[in-house]
Each structure stands twice: as C-alpha cells, then as structure tokens.
Write a protein that holds these residues in place. Structure first.
Motif, PDB file in Angstrom:
ATOM      1  N   VAL A 129       3.572 -11.459   6.811  1.00 45.25           N
ATOM      2  CA  VAL A 129       4.977 -11.793   7.659  1.00 45.25           C
ATOM      3  C   VAL A 129       5.525 -13.115   6.908  1.00 45.25           C
ATOM      4  CG1 VAL A 129       5.766 -12.632   9.631  1.00 45.25           C
ATOM      5  CG2 VAL A 129       4.093 -11.066   9.860  1.00 45.25           C
ATOM      6  N   VAL A 130       4.701 -13.933   6.281  1.00 47.42           N
ATOM      7  CA  VAL A 130       5.332 -15.249   5.935  1.00 47.42           C
ATOM      8  C   VAL A 130       6.257 -15.046   4.721  1.00 47.42           C
ATOM      9  CG1 VAL A 130       4.822 -17.496   4.682  1.00 47.42           C
ATOM     10  CG2 VAL A 130       3.447 -16.915   6.719  1.00 47.42           C
ATOM     11  N   MET A 229      12.928 -23.175   9.583  1.00 51.23           N
ATOM     12  CA  MET A 229      11.809 -22.193   9.311  1.00 51.23           C
ATOM     13  C   MET A 229      11.385 -21.650  10.807  1.00 51.23           C
ATOM     14  SD  MET A 229       9.379 -23.797   6.478  1.00 51.23           S
ATOM     15  CE  MET A 229       8.254 -24.809   7.643  1.00 51.23           C
ATOM     16  N   PRO A 230      10.912 -20.469  10.736  1.00 54.96           N
ATOM     17  CA  PRO A 230      10.503 -19.856  12.008  1.00 54.96           C
ATOM     18  C   PRO A 230       9.139 -20.435  12.418  1.00 54.96           C
ATOM     19  CG  PRO A 230      11.240 -17.969  10.519  1.00 54.96           C
ATOM     20  CD  PRO A 230      11.294 -19.429   9.568  1.00 54.96           C
ATOM     21  N   LEU A 231       8.937 -20.374  13.573  1.00 55.71           N
ATOM     22  CA  LEU A 231       7.776 -21.064  13.974  1.00 55.71           C
ATOM     23  C   LEU A 231       6.624 -20.724  13.302  1.00 55.71           C
ATOM     24  CD1 LEU A 231       9.165 -22.863  16.853  1.00 55.71           C
ATOM     25  CD2 LEU A 231       7.309 -23.938  15.719  1.00 55.71           C
ATOM     26  N   PHE A 232       6.391 -19.356  13.297  1.00 57.54           N
ATOM     27  CA  PHE A 232       5.249 -18.668  12.653  1.00 57.54           C
ATOM     28  C   PHE A 232       4.934 -19.420  11.090  1.00 57.54           C
ATOM     29  CE2 PHE A 232       2.722 -15.544  10.212  1.00 57.54           C
ATOM     30  CZ  PHE A 232       1.651 -15.463  10.996  1.00 57.54           C
ATOM     31  N   VAL A 233       5.996 -19.737  10.576  1.00 58.05           N
ATOM     32  CA  VAL A 233       5.925 -20.286   9.186  1.00 58.05           C
ATOM     33  C   VAL A 233       5.495 -21.747   9.490  1.00 58.05           C
ATOM     34  CG1 VAL A 233       7.221 -20.759   7.056  1.00 58.05           C
ATOM     35  CG2 VAL A 233       7.719 -18.548   8.079  1.00 58.05           C
ATOM     36  N   TRP A 234       6.083 -22.356  10.321  1.00 55.97           N
ATOM     37  CA  TRP A 234       5.693 -23.796  10.667  1.00 55.97           C
ATOM     38  C   TRP A 234       4.032 -23.971  10.781  1.00 55.97           C
ATOM     39  CZ3 TRP A 234       6.590 -28.416   9.631  1.00 55.97           C
ATOM     40  CH2 TRP A 234       7.831 -28.903   9.298  1.00 55.97           C
ATOM     41  N   TYR A 292      -8.599 -25.334  15.300  1.00 54.99           N
ATOM     42  CA  TYR A 292      -7.017 -25.402  15.160  1.00 54.99           C
ATOM     43  C   TYR A 292      -6.356 -24.440  14.303  1.00 54.99           C
ATOM     44  CZ  TYR A 292      -6.912 -28.103  19.417  1.00 54.99           C
ATOM     45  OH  TYR A 292      -6.935 -28.520  20.698  1.00 54.99           O
ATOM     46  N   ILE A 293      -7.244 -24.515  13.220  1.00 58.53           N
ATOM     47  CA  ILE A 293      -6.771 -23.436  11.921  1.00 58.53           C
ATOM     48  C   ILE A 293      -6.635 -22.113  12.759  1.00 58.53           C
ATOM     49  CG2 ILE A 293      -7.374 -22.357   9.872  1.00 58.53           C
ATOM     50  CD1 ILE A 293      -8.853 -25.020   8.996  1.00 58.53           C
ATOM     51  N   LEU A 294      -7.409 -21.761  13.484  1.00 58.37           N
ATOM     52  CA  LEU A 294      -7.614 -20.560  14.251  1.00 58.37           C
ATOM     53  C   LEU A 294      -6.294 -20.361  15.310  1.00 58.37           C
ATOM     54  CD1 LEU A 294     -11.262 -19.955  14.827  1.00 58.37           C
ATOM     55  CD2 LEU A 294      -9.856 -19.055  13.266  1.00 58.37           C
ATOM     56  N   VAL A 295      -6.002 -21.390  16.110  1.00 56.66           N
ATOM     57  CA  VAL A 295      -5.278 -21.143  17.137  1.00 56.66           C
ATOM     58  C   VAL A 295      -3.757 -21.380  16.839  1.00 56.66           C
ATOM     59  CG1 VAL A 295      -5.240 -23.436  18.403  1.00 56.66           C
ATOM     60  CG2 VAL A 295      -5.328 -21.252  19.659  1.00 56.66           C
ATOM     61  N   LEU A 296      -3.732 -22.445  15.595  1.00 54.35           N
ATOM     62  CA  LEU A 296      -2.215 -23.093  15.613  1.00 54.35           C
ATOM     63  C   LEU A 296      -1.041 -21.471  15.157  1.00 54.35           C
ATOM     64  CD1 LEU A 296      -2.339 -26.240  13.740  1.00 54.35           C
ATOM     65  CD2 LEU A 296      -0.968 -25.823  15.554  1.00 54.35           C
ATOM     66  N   PRO A 297      -1.609 -20.791  14.256  1.00 56.74           N
ATOM     67  CA  PRO A 297      -0.679 -19.650  13.939  1.00 56.74           C
ATOM     68  C   PRO A 297      -0.427 -18.761  15.239  1.00 56.74           C
ATOM     69  CG  PRO A 297      -2.262 -19.756  12.616  1.00 56.74           C
ATOM     70  CD  PRO A 297      -2.715 -20.930  13.392  1.00 56.74           C
ATOM     71  N   SER A 298      -1.403 -18.704  16.158  1.00 60.81           N
ATOM     72  CA  SER A 298      -1.243 -17.956  17.442  1.00 60.81           C
ATOM     73  C   SER A 298       0.102 -18.646  18.359  1.00 60.81           C
ATOM     74  CB  SER A 298      -2.313 -17.869  18.152  1.00 60.81           C
ATOM     75  OG  SER A 298      -3.138 -16.916  17.796  1.00 60.81           O
ATOM     76  N   PHE A 299       0.060 -19.929  18.216  1.00 58.34           N
ATOM     77  CA  PHE A 299       1.289 -20.544  18.806  1.00 58.34           C
ATOM     78  C   PHE A 299       2.378 -20.236  18.324  1.00 58.34           C
ATOM     79  CE2 PHE A 299      -1.526 -24.739  20.222  1.00 58.34           C
ATOM     80  CZ  PHE A 299      -2.125 -23.805  21.252  1.00 58.34           C
ATOM     81  N   GLY A 300       2.452 -20.098  16.826  1.00 56.75           N
ATOM     82  CA  GLY A 300       3.647 -19.839  16.160  1.00 56.75           C
ATOM     83  C   GLY A 300       3.996 -18.398  16.461  1.00 56.75           C
ATOM     84  N   ILE A 301       3.066 -17.442  16.666  1.00 57.43           N
ATOM     85  CA  ILE A 301       3.468 -16.024  17.112  1.00 57.43           C
ATOM     86  C   ILE A 301       4.109 -15.925  18.352  1.00 57.43           C
ATOM     87  CG2 ILE A 301       2.308 -13.636  17.706  1.00 57.43           C
ATOM     88  CD1 ILE A 301       0.148 -14.477  15.681  1.00 57.43           C
ATOM     89  N   PHE A 302       3.308 -16.585  19.378  1.00 56.37           N
ATOM     90  CA  PHE A 302       3.943 -16.830  20.605  1.00 56.37           C
ATOM     91  C   PHE A 302       5.588 -17.387  20.803  1.00 56.37           C
ATOM     92  CE2 PHE A 302      -0.496 -17.027  22.290  1.00 56.37           C
ATOM     93  CZ  PHE A 302      -0.698 -15.472  22.642  1.00 56.37           C
TER      94      PHE A 302
END
Ligand code: HEM
Ligand SMILES: [Cu+2]
Lengths: 662, 294
Positions: A129-130, A229-234, A292-302
């Motif tokens: 995606v990025v 930038m989109p949040l998933f990128v952030w 947090y490496i694991l969960v941050l991108p999920s926040f972006g997806i949401f």
C-alpha cells in the motif's frame, strides 16, 4: 572431522517424538505437493522469474502475506496444543504433554505469532500500500526489500527446522530471558535455534524499517507534504522509526547471549559477574516498542477505513498525527513496566508506571477522533468497518487492563498472571490483527481486481468476536484467581471450567478462520460478479485508488500531483467539475530489475544459521563466505535498473485501457 | 441484518458481563478480590477500581460507538457534513478527557506504589518475623533465622504478625515469589537480595507459588502458607526444633540438586550463615569454587 562437519548433530538428535515426527512428515508432504503441482503445471520458471526474484513491492507484499498466513496457521496449531494441555492437566492428571514439550510449544507460539505472523502481515501490507499511497513506483531500496523478505523467510524456516533436522526448540518463553536461556539452564540447541532464527529475521525487519523510513521521507509524489500523507503512511513512518531505533538493541542483546553460549562469556550468566537483570532491561527496551510497532499501522488502517466508509474526511487529522508521534516517543520510555516486580523501588516503579499510563491518552484521542469522523457521515457498514467495531469493543478493555497493569501496586499481583496474558492478546488480536483483517479486506480488490465476499466476511467477524470474548474473558478471571501463566499443570480444580470455556472460545475462533478460508475460495470462484473495474470500489479517498485494480507493475504511468489531503477525493471532485482529462504526456522512467541475490544471500544466511546452531563451524564458514561473496558480486553490478521508454508506456497504457473497457 | 447485528452484539455484551458478575459474586476462588492480608487488601482496592473503570468507561464508549454507527448509516437521512472536522474545542475535549482520567489514576498509582512498596515494613503490634527465602530448582527453601528452623515448600506463619521475607536464589534461574491472598510478588535472583513484607489478617491456608517460568519443574513449585495463632505457631516451631532432621551442609547440597514436585519438608538447625553464604558466593569475583562444591 566429524565435529567440523556435523558439530553436535547426531542420529539421536533427529525427530523421535510423535509431534515432531508428525510435523516433519507434514512439512515434507507440503513441500512435495507444492513441487508436484509446480512441475505438473510447468510453473517453475514462472515462479522464479515473476515472483521469487521480483523486486516489485506488490509481488513482495503478496509473498509476505502468504508466508505470514502459513505461519499464522502454524502458530494456531501451537495454540490449540497449549490450550488442550491446560484444560486437561489438573490435579492428578498431568495432561498429554511433558513440561518441557509444553514449554517449547508456548515459546514457539509466541515467537511465531509476533515475528512471523503479525510482522509478516504488516510488512506485507506496507509493501502493497505505501508506495501507491505516496505516489511512488517503488521503494527506495528495491534490493534491500527482496533481501529483507528472504531473510524473513530464512528466519521462518530456521524456527521450524528442528522438526526435520532434530534437536528441540527453546523452552524459555518467547523472549528467552536470561539466565534461563544460558547454557547452565538450557544446554540443548533449542535456544540456539531461537537465537539464529531471530537474528536472521530481525535483520530482515531492520532492513524493511529502514527502507520504509527512507521511502516515505524521500519518494513522495510532488505536492504530498508530510501533513498531507494518509494516516497509514504516517503510522508506517512511526513504526519504521521505532524499528530502526530498537531492532539494533535486539540484535546486540541476542549477540551478547550468543557470546555467552558459544564463547563462554559472562554478560548475562549468574556466575562470574554476569548480570541477567541487564538482559531483562535490554530485551524489553526492544520488546515494548515492538508491541507498538505491531499496533501503530493498524491504527493507520482504521483511520483509512473509518473515513472511507463514513464518506467523510478524517476528523482531527493533526491531532491524529500528533497522537501517533506521541505514542512513538513515549513507547521508548516505558520498558520497565515489564518488571516492576524485580524490586527497583517505589520511585523508579512509579515514574515508569506513570509514563506508561500516559500512553493511554493519545490512544484514547484516536478513538475519539474516529467517532468524530463517523459523526454526521454516510456510513456504509462494510465488513472492514465491522473489524473496526470489533477493535473498539476489545481494545477498550485491553487498554483499561493495560492501565491497571501500569500501576505498580496492581502489577505486583497481576504480573505473570493469566490476566497479563489476556491483556496482551486483547491488544494484539483485537488491535493489531483485527486491523490487519480490516486492511486486507479493504485493499484486497486493489491488488486482486475483485472484492472479497462481504457476507462471509461478516460471518467470520462474528465468529472471531464471540470466540475472542469466550477465549479471553476466562483468562482475565483466572488472573484474578491467582493463576500464573505458562503452567503445564495446576492443582486448583476451580480453574478447570474456565480453561475449558477458553478452549471452546478457541474453537469458535477456528470456525471464524474456516469461514475466512471459505470466503477466499468462494470469492475467487465468483470473482466475475465482484469484479472491480473502476479501480475505486469503495468510493475511497487516497491515491492508491487512483490507479486500476490491479495496478500496473509501474504503479503510475504519470506520477500524480497532489493538491491536498485525501488526494484522490480531490481529484474526483475536480473531474466532476472539469471532466476533460488533460492530454497526458509520458516520459521515460527507470525501474529496478529483478535480482536473485536476495534469495542467494538469504539461502547462505539460512545455511550459516543452521550450521551455527549445531556448531558445524566449517559449514557455517561456508555460509558466511557465501553471504559476503553474494554481497560483493551484487555491489559490483552496475545495471540494476532498466528504462521503460515513453513509447512502451504509451503502449502498455493503451493495452490496459483496452483490457479494462473490453 | 441491522437488527440481527444489534441483537448479537447486545447478547454478547450482556452474556459476558453476566458471567463475570455471577462468578465474581459467588466464587471464593477470586483470590485477588478476597484479600486475606494487609498488602493484598491495598492491592485489591486498585483491582476493584479498575473493574469499575472498565464498566463505567468501556461499556458506555462501546454503546456510544454503536449509536453513532447505526444513526449515521447510509439511507437513514441524517445530517451529512463530509467536510466537517473536529474543531479546536472538540479536539481539546478529546485530549483532556483521557488526560483527566489518567491524571487521577497517576496520582493513585504514585501514592499506592509508595504505600505498598514491598520494601516497606508493615507497622503492627507484634514484632516482625524474618524469613529467608531461597529459590532453588524447583522448590522453595524457607529459613527462619530467629527460630533456627527451615522448611521446603511449606510456610507456617502467625496471623497478624508482619513477615519480613528476604529472597535470593541458588543454582536456579530467576523466579518470582507469589502468595496471591496475602499480596504479591517479588523476584528471587542469584547474588541479589530482594525483600517483601506481608502479613496475614486471619488464620487460614493460603496457596503460594512461583510466578516466573524457571524450567522443567516450575509448575510444581507451589506451597501452602498456613497462618495460625501465635500459640500454634510456637508449638509448631518447637516440634521441629526437637526433630532430628537437621539441615547441614550435606543436606543443603542435596537440596540444591534439581528435583521436581517436592512435598513440604521441615528441618531443624539450618546452618547459621546459610543465607548469607548463598548470596555471597555469587558476589565473589570470578570465583567458581562454591559452584563446584555443589
Ligand atoms: C494503553 C496502552 C497500554 C498499556 C498501559 C500497557 C501496559 C502494559 C503493562 C504494564 C505490561 C506489563 C505487565 C506485566 O508484565 O506485569 C504490559 C504487557 C504487555 N503488553 Fe501492554 N500496554 C498497553 C498497550 C499494549 C499494546 C497496544 C500491545 C500490543 C499490541 C501490548 C502488548 C503487551 C504485551 C505483548 C505484553 C506482555 C509481554 C510478556 O510479558 O510476554 N500492550 N502492557
Ligand atoms: Cu510494555
């Protein structure tokens, strides 16, 4: 001579218990079936040229996800074995596993789920995606990308290798905490498998993190400023910063443990001035940021999913970005909460406790911002949004449990209990995994050209959510009953019913997984009905939807220009007002060539790792030299890119249009 | 579909909450919420507060989310403002609501961390009893220096008397010493002395165990803590003192050998300096003589 060649490996180390023999046979069978299918369909060459040596992030992303799903399956088998043992082993019954086997299984379960399942899915999605979201054709370092992927695969193979080649796996818990992981207490090769598997795949993760960091900073389309930038990128950026910051700590910690075990040094031993407490500090300095490496991108997806399906721009964009940055910084400063009980004293504990609690603030802010985004939107309740709702329902409780654990006084009672186990499963399953499911459902049509079956997706969701609560609420309660984690046997019969409910919950989750597999099969079968020709099936907002589905291998024939947030949404508005597309003029551009050196290098790394596990130093030497030689040859290759000319692009684009409108 | 979804969500929530409450209400096994000791009591206050927090914040938040989702669904003809974003006021609110909650929780965290720090002596009428704890593979050795006795995997203490546990480990990985009903938990490590003060509020049998995975015999490292009256306690001490089962150097060296699922044992006259010498041998610089003597 035998020693140099075979080290500690003898006939006796080969698999000889039922579950390793079973595993070995299954692995061999799977390999044989795959090979047979490939030979039968004459696909070897295609596989090698189109996939294995590819530097296209879309291909690499899909391969990441396939490997990660296999590992998820392997981790789930471990999970069921752990759960069965705990449901059975009470009082005079000792279950069906020995303590040592049981410990190996939960260790493997944790490592596989964190390093290979979740990380794999995550890096896979980022790869897909990025680049599309920032309007790039590729990552900054295409070679590092395939190398990172193949190192990850090598790590995944190493962690399963004891099945075929014998020995055992670490029985130490997923972080191999010293001094338990030192030779004195773990003399077998299990910990060595752990060491080399994580060292190799950890290097892969580091390369991926580095790659995304540079890609996001340097390769954005013109006009895409940081604050557009989109949040998933952030969140991928934040995650990558964390990877680059903390994975070196992991590498060094493992290296020191390696020196202890191989050269008799004393970094973390109990004797001769070693300091095991240092290991615990170092491993958590990596370990907490890792969660947090694991969960941050999920926040972006949401953030993406919520704003797309509410057909509304993300509310509080700036505050959402700030929250992610805040979490990133804070997560580096809280590691001590994993061992309040080591006895550091009230001041130190309280300070780390409070810094931990503060993380809950930006986390809460994000949830509120999603609510504001949905407020006065036009919500389409698609299955991606279901996963979001499931996330709110689980993560809220997991977060409150975390805030409770962050209070040292409470943690003195809950540390290492099943309450803790329930906390982090809520966070990783409800947070990271549900997010990844939402992301996969959301982006699937982009890469496959057709949507997943929504109805089955929703059914799977209900199984997952119900199963999740059934499986993990009992663990919270068991924690309050004083049940410790990692017990292969317990005496209190009152615990058993809760363990049994928990197994039932797992069965319901399995039903969810089955539904998901079914969903994929049926979606492929009925793909004609769910075909997405527009490239924008959800009426979405960010750049990735501006190309066709699937996108051409070069992503964009002309790099788009960005004029604001929600770039594609703006473009669509403009198109409505001004429907005549400007005459496009193609220009030549460069693309990376495929390269087999990622595979070669990782192959030698695998050989090296495996040889080191068994102290076969001659072979390890060959592996090491092989890696170096590959690196050097590759470094001298000047022609790593090729040029796609304007005519070729024009032709490809025309073919693509003909195909789409055909 | 919409109604079905609502009902299912509601049912799941209701069911899980109901189960939780039923179990909470009638289960004596919830040791952490049935504290029997001074420290555990303090700790359980926080645990209860967190439960209240979970229900007062968690459930309303989930219900509110569902409310918004269902209200603004496509086709419901509610207001639609695609460009609206949270303004300054709302953003401030979104940051301050969690900040306020965490602020209060942080104050509670700081104060309780100091009030119930395991190093704090407990103030009570009776004089504290010292117990030295050694985590071995895979059993607990308890030395009562004032009584001149020792036990393995069994503790007897007088109720309403503060107990001052000093902990270390020998020839064993890190472990964690935990008696949930009395209060928890502190690591036991070689070459280090940690400390925890606990006190039982009334007589009774309380389970204790190891909370940090330490290898093969880990799950068998549990023991019973019997809290008794002062009188019973001194009788028990006396009876052991009279027994001939002494813990000499040989006996200790045998204990240090790894073994699993040890039943409770009692010894008289442990070596006076045993605990200190166990700690000291890991501190002596580069000296492995002690290790080889085992
Ligand atoms: C609201 C934010 C959070 C807080 C306050 C929090 C707090 C804590 C604390 C205090 C512990 C240590 C407990 C102990 O060992 O006694 C812990 C453990 C853990 N947490 Fe969280 N946490 C939060 C979010 C997360 C997230 C988002 C994840 C993962 C995605 C996560 C994963 C874990 C894991 C894996 C462990 C334990 C690992 C182990 O001991 O094996 N936590 N958490
Ligand atoms: Cu943490």
């Amino acid at each position: 001579m035998w020693n140099l060649l075979f080290g500690k490996l003898t006939w006796n180390s080969l698999p000889h218990v039922w579950y390793t023999i079973g595993g070995t046979l299954t692995l061999m069978l799977m390999g044989a079936v795959a090979a047979a299918v490939l030979t039968y369909t004459k696909r070897w060459k295609w596989l090698w040229n189109e996939w294995l040596t590819s530097t296209d992030p879309k291909r690499i992303g899909i391969m990441y996800i396939i490997v990660a799903l296999l590992m998820l399956f392997r981790g789930a088998l471990d999970a069921i074995m752990i759960w069965m043992q705990q449901a059975l082993s009470v009082g005079s019954s000792t279950g069906y596993l020995s303590a040592d086997h049981f410990q190996q299984i939960f260790t493997a379960h944790g490592d596989i789920m964190v390093f290979f399942a979740t990380m794999g899915l995550l890096v896979g999605l980022m790869n897909l995606v990025v680049p599309l979201q920032i309007g790039a054709r590729d990552l900054a370092f295409p070679f590092l990308n395939t190398l990172g992927f193949w190192l990850y695969v090598a790590g995944a193979i190493l962690i399963n290798m004891f099945f075929v080649f014998g020995g055992d796996f670490a029985a130490t818990g997923w972080l191999a905490q010293a001094p338990l992981s030192e030779l004195q207490f773990s003399p077998g090769v299990g910990v060595d498998y752990w060491i080399w598997s994580l060292q190799v795949s950890g290097l892969g993760s580091l390369l991926a993190g580095l790659n995304f960091l540079v890609t996001i900073l340097k390769m954005r389309a013109p006009g895409m400023t940081l604050m557009r930038m989109p949040l998933f990128v952030w969140t991928t950026l934040c995650s990558s910063i964390l990877v680059v910051t903390v994975f070196p700590i992991l590498a060094i910690t493992i290296a020191m443990l390696t020196l202890d075990r191989y050269l008799g040094m004393h970094f973390f031993t109990t004797t001769n001035g070693g300091n095991p407490m240092m290991y615990i500090n170092l491993i958590w300095m990596w370990g907490h940021p890792e969660v947090y490496i694991l969960v941050l991108p999920s926040f972006g997806i949401f953030s993406e999913v919520v704003s797309t399906f509410s057909h509304k721009k993300l509310a509080g964009y700036t505050s959402q970005v700030l929250a992610a940055i805040f979490v990133t910084i804070l997560s580096l400063m809280v590691w001590l909460h994993h061992f309040f009980t080591m006895g550091a004293g009230a001041d130190v504990n309280a300070i780390f406790g409070i810094s931990t609690m503060i993380i809950a603030i930006p986390t809460g802010v994000q949830i509120f911002n999603w609510l504001s985004t949905m407020y006065r939107g036009r919500i389409v309740l698609s299955s991606s949004l279901y996963w979001f709702l499931g996330f709110v329902a689980t993560f809220t409780f997991g977060g409150i449990a975390g805030v409770l654990l962050a209070s040292p006084t409470a943690d003195y009672q809950l540390h290492n209990s099943l309450f803790l186990v329930a906390h982090f499963h809520t966070m990783i399953v409800g947070g990271a995994l549900f997010g990844l499911f939402a992301g996969i459902t959301y982006w699937f049509p982009k890469f496959m050209g057709f949507k997943l079956n929504e109805k089955l997706g929703k059914t799977a969701f209900w199984f997952w959510l119900t199963g999740f609560f059934l499986a993990f609420i009992p663990l919270y309660i068991l924690g309050y009953m004083g049940a410790t984690r990692r017990l292969d046997h317990y005496t209190n019969p009152a615990w058993q019913p809760l363990f049994i409910i928990s197994v039932l919950g797992f069965m319901v989750i399995l039903a969810g997984v089955t539904t998901q597999i079914l969903q994929i099969i049926i979606s492929i079968k009925n793909r004609k009905q769910n075909m997405d020709l527009s490239g924008d099936p959800w009426d979405a907002r960010n750049l990735e939807w501006a190309t066709s589905s699937p996108p051409p291998f070069y992503n964009y024939a002309v790099i788009p220009e960005v004029h604001g947030r929600d770039a594609f949404w703006e473009m669509k508005k403009e198109m409505k007002e001004n429907p005549q597309p400007a005459n496009v003029e193609y220009k030549d551009f460069e693309l990376p060539k495929n390269t087999p050196f990622g595979i070669y290098l990782a192959g030698f790394a695998l050989l090296f790792g495996f040889a080191m596990v068994w102290h076969m130093f001659l072979i390890a030497g060959i592996g090491f030299v092989g890696m170096m030689v590959c690196l050097i040859i590759r470094a001298f290759d000047e022609e790593t890119e090729y040029i796609l000319t304007a005519q070729e692009i024009a032709k490809l684009e025309q073919e693509r249009k003909d195909h789409i409108y055909a | 579909m919409k109604h079905k979804a609502k009902t299912v969500i509601f049912l799941i929530d209701a069911l899980s909450i109901a189960t939780l409450f039923v179990i909470l209400a009638r289960n004596g096994n919830l040791q952490l919420l049935n504290p029997q000791g001074y420290v555990a009591q303090g700790q359980s206050t926080l645990l209860v507060m967190a439960l209240v927090l979970a229900f007062c914040i968690g459930i309303p938040l989930i219900l509110f989310t569902l409310f918004i989702v269902f209200r603004y669904q496509e086709g419901n003809n509610q207001a639609y403002t695609p460009e609206w974003s949270a303004g300054k006021k709302l953003t401030t609110a979104w940051w301050s609501i969690p900040a306020c909650i965490i602020f209060v929780w942080a104050i509670i965290g700081w104060q309780s961390a100091h009030a119930y720090d395991p190093y704090n002596p407990i103030i009570a009428q009776s004089k504290p009893i010292e117990i030295e704890v050694v985590a071995l593979r895979w059993k607990w050795l308890f030395i009562y220096p004032q009584e001149n006795i020792a036990t393995v995997n069994y503790l007897e203490i007088p109720a309403n008397t503060p107990i001052d546990f000093q902990l270390t480990a020998d020839n064993a990985p890190m472990n964690s010493f935990w008696i949930p009903s009395l209060g928890g938990q502190i690591y036991a490590m070689t070459g280090m002395v940690t400390q925890i003060h606990l006190m039982a509020n009334k007589p009774g049998d309380y389970p204790g165990g190891a909370a940090e995975m330490s290898g093969e015999g880990f799950s068998g490292m549990n023991f019973t803590v019997k809290a008794t009256s002062n009188k019973e306690y001194s009788q028990w001490v006396q009876s052991i003192n009279q027994s001939a089962n002494m813990l000499d150097t040989n006996g200790y060296n045998k204990l240090v050998e790894p073994s699993t699922n040890n039943q409770g044992k009692e010894f008289s006259q442990p070596n006076k300096n045993l605990f200190n010498s166990i700690v000291a041998k890991y501190m002596s610089n580069g000296n492995t003589i002690y290790m080889s003597q085992m």
